[in-house]
Each structure stands twice: as C-alpha cells, then as structure tokens.
Motif scaffolding. Structure first.
Motif, PDB file in Angstrom:
ATOM      1  N   GLY A  67       0.811  -1.208   0.000  1.00 22.99           N
ATOM      2  CA  GLY A  67       0.000   0.000   0.000  1.00 22.99           C
ATOM      3  C   GLY A  67       0.838   1.248   0.000  1.00 22.99           C
ATOM      4  O   GLY A  67       1.992   1.244   0.447  1.00 22.99           O
ATOM      5  N   GLN A  68       0.270   2.325  -0.527  1.00 21.76           N
ATOM      6  CA  GLN A  68       0.988   3.594  -0.601  1.00 21.76           C
ATOM      7  C   GLN A  68      -0.006   4.742  -0.594  1.00 21.76           C
ATOM      8  O   GLN A  68      -1.083   4.653  -1.195  1.00 21.76           O
ATOM      9  CB  GLN A  68       1.824   3.650  -1.873  1.00 21.76           C
ATOM     10  N   ALA A  69       0.359   5.794   0.100  1.00 22.80           N
ATOM     11  CA  ALA A  69      -0.471   6.997   0.092  1.00 22.80           C
ATOM     12  C   ALA A  69      -0.280   7.725  -1.230  1.00 22.80           C
ATOM     13  O   ALA A  69       0.850   7.953  -1.662  1.00 22.80           O
ATOM     14  CB  ALA A  69      -0.093   7.909   1.254  1.00 22.80           C
ATOM     15  N   VAL A  70      -1.371   8.060  -1.873  1.00 24.97           N
ATOM     16  CA  VAL A  70      -1.330   8.788  -3.142  1.00 24.97           C
ATOM     17  C   VAL A  70      -2.301   9.959  -3.075  1.00 24.97           C
ATOM     18  O   VAL A  70      -3.219   9.980  -2.253  1.00 24.97           O
ATOM     19  CB  VAL A  70      -1.673   7.875  -4.343  1.00 24.97           C
ATOM     20  N   MET A  71      -2.104  10.904  -3.943  1.00 27.79           N
ATOM     21  CA  MET A  71      -2.937  12.096  -3.984  1.00 27.79           C
ATOM     22  C   MET A  71      -3.984  11.954  -5.074  1.00 27.79           C
ATOM     23  O   MET A  71      -3.655  11.704  -6.235  1.00 27.79           O
ATOM     24  CB  MET A  71      -2.063  13.330  -4.229  1.00 27.79           C
ATOM     25  N   ALA A  72      -5.240  12.101  -4.696  1.00 26.70           N
ATOM     26  CA  ALA A  72      -6.329  12.093  -5.666  1.00 26.70           C
ATOM     27  C   ALA A  72      -6.569  13.532  -6.118  1.00 26.70           C
ATOM     28  O   ALA A  72      -6.972  14.376  -5.317  1.00 26.70           O
ATOM     29  CB  ALA A  72      -7.590  11.502  -5.058  1.00 26.70           C
ATOM     30  N   LYS A  73      -6.318  13.787  -7.391  1.00 26.76           N
ATOM     31  CA  LYS A  73      -6.397  15.155  -7.917  1.00 26.76           C
ATOM     32  C   LYS A  73      -7.275  15.172  -9.157  1.00 26.76           C
ATOM     33  O   LYS A  73      -7.189  14.285 -10.014  1.00 26.76           O
ATOM     34  CB  LYS A  73      -5.000  15.658  -8.253  1.00 26.76           C
ATOM     35  N   ILE A  74      -8.107  16.186  -9.268  1.00 23.68           N
ATOM     36  CA  ILE A  74      -9.013  16.294 -10.411  1.00 23.68           C
ATOM     37  C   ILE A  74      -8.225  16.686 -11.666  1.00 23.68           C
ATOM     38  O   ILE A  74      -7.472  17.665 -11.657  1.00 23.68           O
ATOM     39  CB  ILE A  74     -10.134  17.303 -10.137  1.00 23.68           C
ATOM     40  N   GLY A  75      -8.415  15.904 -12.726  1.00 24.22           N
ATOM     41  CA  GLY A  75      -7.761  16.182 -13.992  1.00 24.22           C
ATOM     42  C   GLY A  75      -8.628  17.027 -14.901  1.00 24.22           C
ATOM     43  O   GLY A  75      -9.732  17.456 -14.537  1.00 24.22           O
ATOM     44  N   ASP A  76      -8.138  17.261 -16.106  1.00 29.13           N
ATOM     45  CA  ASP A  76      -8.880  18.072 -17.071  1.00 29.13           C
ATOM     46  C   ASP A  76     -10.213  17.435 -17.463  1.00 29.13           C
ATOM     47  O   ASP A  76     -11.129  18.126 -17.917  1.00 29.13           O
ATOM     48  CB  ASP A  76      -8.028  18.291 -18.328  1.00 29.13           C
ATOM     49  N   ASP A  77     -10.331  16.111 -17.264  1.00 27.29           N
ATOM     50  CA  ASP A  77     -11.571  15.421 -17.604  1.00 27.29           C
ATOM     51  C   ASP A  77     -12.580  15.443 -16.461  1.00 27.29           C
ATOM     52  O   ASP A  77     -13.668  14.866 -16.569  1.00 27.29           O
ATOM     53  CB  ASP A  77     -11.281  13.967 -17.989  1.00 27.29           C
ATOM     54  N   GLY A  78     -12.228  16.115 -15.364  1.00 26.93           N
ATOM     55  CA  GLY A  78     -13.155  16.210 -14.239  1.00 26.93           C
ATOM     56  C   GLY A  78     -13.126  15.019 -13.310  1.00 26.93           C
ATOM     57  O   GLY A  78     -13.885  14.983 -12.331  1.00 26.93           O
TER      58      GLY A  78
END
Length: 378
Positions: free
Chosen positions: A354-365
C-alpha cells in the motif's frame, strides 16, 4: 457621579460560577444559580480604592475594574454586607489575588463555551443547507476548522504512540513525526529497510522512515513490505497535515465527492493491479471506476464514504481509504490523500502493498492518481 456598573453577561456569570465550583469565593458556601451575585472586589463606586492600591503598586496600571481580576462569585446577602462595610487593604489584596489566579481558567472556559455556541449555530445552519445537496454539516465544519484553526480531520488515526487523535494541525503533526511508531494496533514499533549494497536500517519514527527512503532504502521481504505500507499510511498523513494548507478552491465540496461516488474516480484506481491491463484501454471505453464495476471486471466487497474495497477478477484486490482533504500540492485547489492497497490474499498469495497517493481532479473532471508527496517545483 460614580462610575456606571457594567452588566455582567449570563455567559460570564456562568463561567465564573463554574470555575469557583459553584461556591462563594468569600466563604466557600455552595451558591445556587438563583442566589449568585458577581461581586466587584473593588467596588465600582469606590475608584479611590483603586487609585490607592495602584499608588502602592499593589495592582498593575492596566487593572480593569470590570475585568475578571476584580470579579468574584458571592451570595446576594454577602455582597450587600461587604458593600455596607468596606474591607481593609490586606483583605482587598488577598481577594484580588484569588481573582487574578482564577482569571486564566475563566477566560479559557468562556472561550470554549462561546466557540461551542458558535459551532452549534454553524452546525444548525449547515444542517439546513446540507439538505439541499450532498454536503454533510460535519464535512463543512471540518473545512471551517482547517480554514480558521489549521486543524485537519483525519479519516485514519496515525499509529503513533500516545497520539490517538482524529484531528491535528501543522505543529502537532510535526511533533508526532518524531514520536515512536505503534503500527498494527501497537504491535509493531519499527520498520526495517535495506539498501542496494546490503546495509539495513531500523526506522522507529516517521522522520526516520522518510530519511531512509530518501537515501534509497527499501523494504525487501513481503513482511517488511506490509509493515512499510502501514508506516507509509501513517507517515504521509502526518506529512500532509504538516505541509498542507486550506484549499481556497474546491470541486469536491458542493456537492461533496466521496469514495463511493464511482463515477467521479478514474478507472486506474481499480485497474492498476490487473494482470492484463489492456482489457480496459481506450477502445473498451472504461473510463471511471463505475464503468469498471458495471463491466464486471471487479465487484464491490465493502462500501463506505471513506473506505471501499474491491474484489478484482484477474487481478489484485484493491482497498482505498481516505486519510484527509486539503490543498496538498500548493495550487490552492483541494485534493484528497488516499491510502491505496493492493492485495493477492484472496487468491492465496502473500503479496500486499500500500501507498499513500494524492487524488487530484484532472482536465476530464475525474479524480486521478498522483504521487504524494508531490514533486517540488524549482
């Protein structure tokens, strides 16, 4: 004409009364609320007493005759008796010292009560507003807390000795990063990592874990990988609190986007562990997690606002757990810190990572997977 007595508010009266354990400061007798009188040790009508005490340096120059340093709880008849017969200077000094000692506690209690009242009012207002969309009052209160106090709500509790807290701010998180690990519900206190030249290092705190990784150390055995995954979740949650800021802009709040809203999360969150990832590439049109679930490539094992688990056919099972929300990369927009775990346990394998990752909104929403911590820009 004597000075006009300032009306003592109900909140102030109650704070003084409670700090003094609902007793008279003069006699120690219990005082009922209906009997309570808030007494000025130096009467408002006797400014010459204050001047005399000030001249002898027995009270400071900034002494407030209406301040907590001059207010004590008493019973009505006691106050009347005191006014009828002026106290001598030693008695005045003694009672003023009692009032001064209690002042910080009264201030803190009053501040907590006023904050609580404000939060209740805000909560009720938010509750009414939340009925119009999908934003819960709790979510919005946590946003306000981060905005004004720097406090972040944690969806996971950092596994740090003596720090079982659901919220933290930057300074607290920075301190916790030097506290000993207590991973696996307190059963694991160290993480063993190795270098490519055969050296080993034992990491007992988040900061030690970060430094070892920066030097190229890595987990080697499957057991070490699992323990390192636990350390990663705790460490990155604390690092995110330490380094994040309030997100001035957000496409995640109204209506709020949660893990269970599969149509807002890109397919990669559940397809990363597929043995044949080409099954979900462009032509098939599986763009979101909802598409992947509807196509039967995976099934939902458990579902919550802040944690979901997927059984992935022909691949590694997936668990996603939200840690916190904030501006994680300094662009003023809100992101979500997610712990993403892949496991082969269902298929009888020992692999789990497991790894902590960042959920970020892309250009596709859609929310896409991004590395955390984000790369530093020069």
């Amino acid at each position: 004409m004597g000075a006009k007595r300032k009306q003592v508010s109900t909140e102030v009266r109650r704070a003084i009364w409670e700090v003094w354990d609902k007793k008279s400061a003069y006699t120690g007798e219990p005082v009922m609320w209906t009997q309570l009188h808030i007494d000025h040790v130096i009467p408002i009508t006797k400014p010459e007493l204050l001047e005399a005490l000030n001249a002898k340096n027995l009270v400071p120059d900034d002494f407030d005759i209406d301040g907590f340093e001059n207010l004590l709880p008493s019973i009505n008849f006691q106050n009347q008796g005191k006014s009828a017969k002026q106290m001598g200077e030693p008695a005045l000094v003694y009672y003023l010292e009692l009032a001064r000692e209690k002042k910080p506690e009264i201030v803190n209690r009053l501040a907590a009560r006023l904050k609580s009242n404000d939060e209740i009012k805000s909560y009720l207002a938010l509750k009414a507003a939340s009925e119009k969309n999908d934003v819960s009052p709790e979510e919005m209160v946590s946003v306000f807390a981060h905005q004004f106090d720097g406090t972040v709500t944690l969806r996971i509790t950092p596994e740090i000795e003596g720090a079982q807290s659901a919220t933290a701010n930057s300074s607290v998180a920075g301190t916790l990063m030097d506290k000993p690990f207590a991973l696996g519900r307190g059963t694991v206190s160290e993480v063993i990592l190795h270098s490519s030249n055969g050296d080993s290092v034992s990491c007992r705190t988040s900061n030690e874990f970060i430094r070892a990784q920066e030097l190229g150390y890595f987990a080697q055995t499957q057991t070490e990988v699992k323990i390192a995954s636990m350390a990663n979740e705790t460490t990155e949650a604390l690092r995110a609190i330490r380094d994040s800021s309030f997100a001035e802009e957000s496409a995640l709040r109204e209506p709020i986007v949660k893990l269970k809203h599969f149509d807002r999360w890109a397919a990669e969150w559940v397809t990363e562990g597929l043995f044949e990832p080409e099954d979900v590439e462009g032509p098939v049109g599986l763009i979101t997690v909802a598409d992947v679930v509807n196509a039967g490539i995976c099934e939902v094992e458990s579902l919550g606002d802040h944690e979901v688990r997927f059984t992935v056919h022909n691949g590694l099972d997936v668990m996603m757990r939200e840690s916190m929300r904030a501006d994680l990369d300094g662009d003023k927009w809100e992101e979500i810190l997610v712990f993403h775990y892949l496991s082969a346990a269902r298929a009888g394998g020992s692999f789990g990572h497991g790894q902590a990752v960042m959920a970020k909104i892309g250009d596709d929403g859609l929310l896409h997977m991004n590395a955390y911590p984000p790369a530093k820009t020069i």
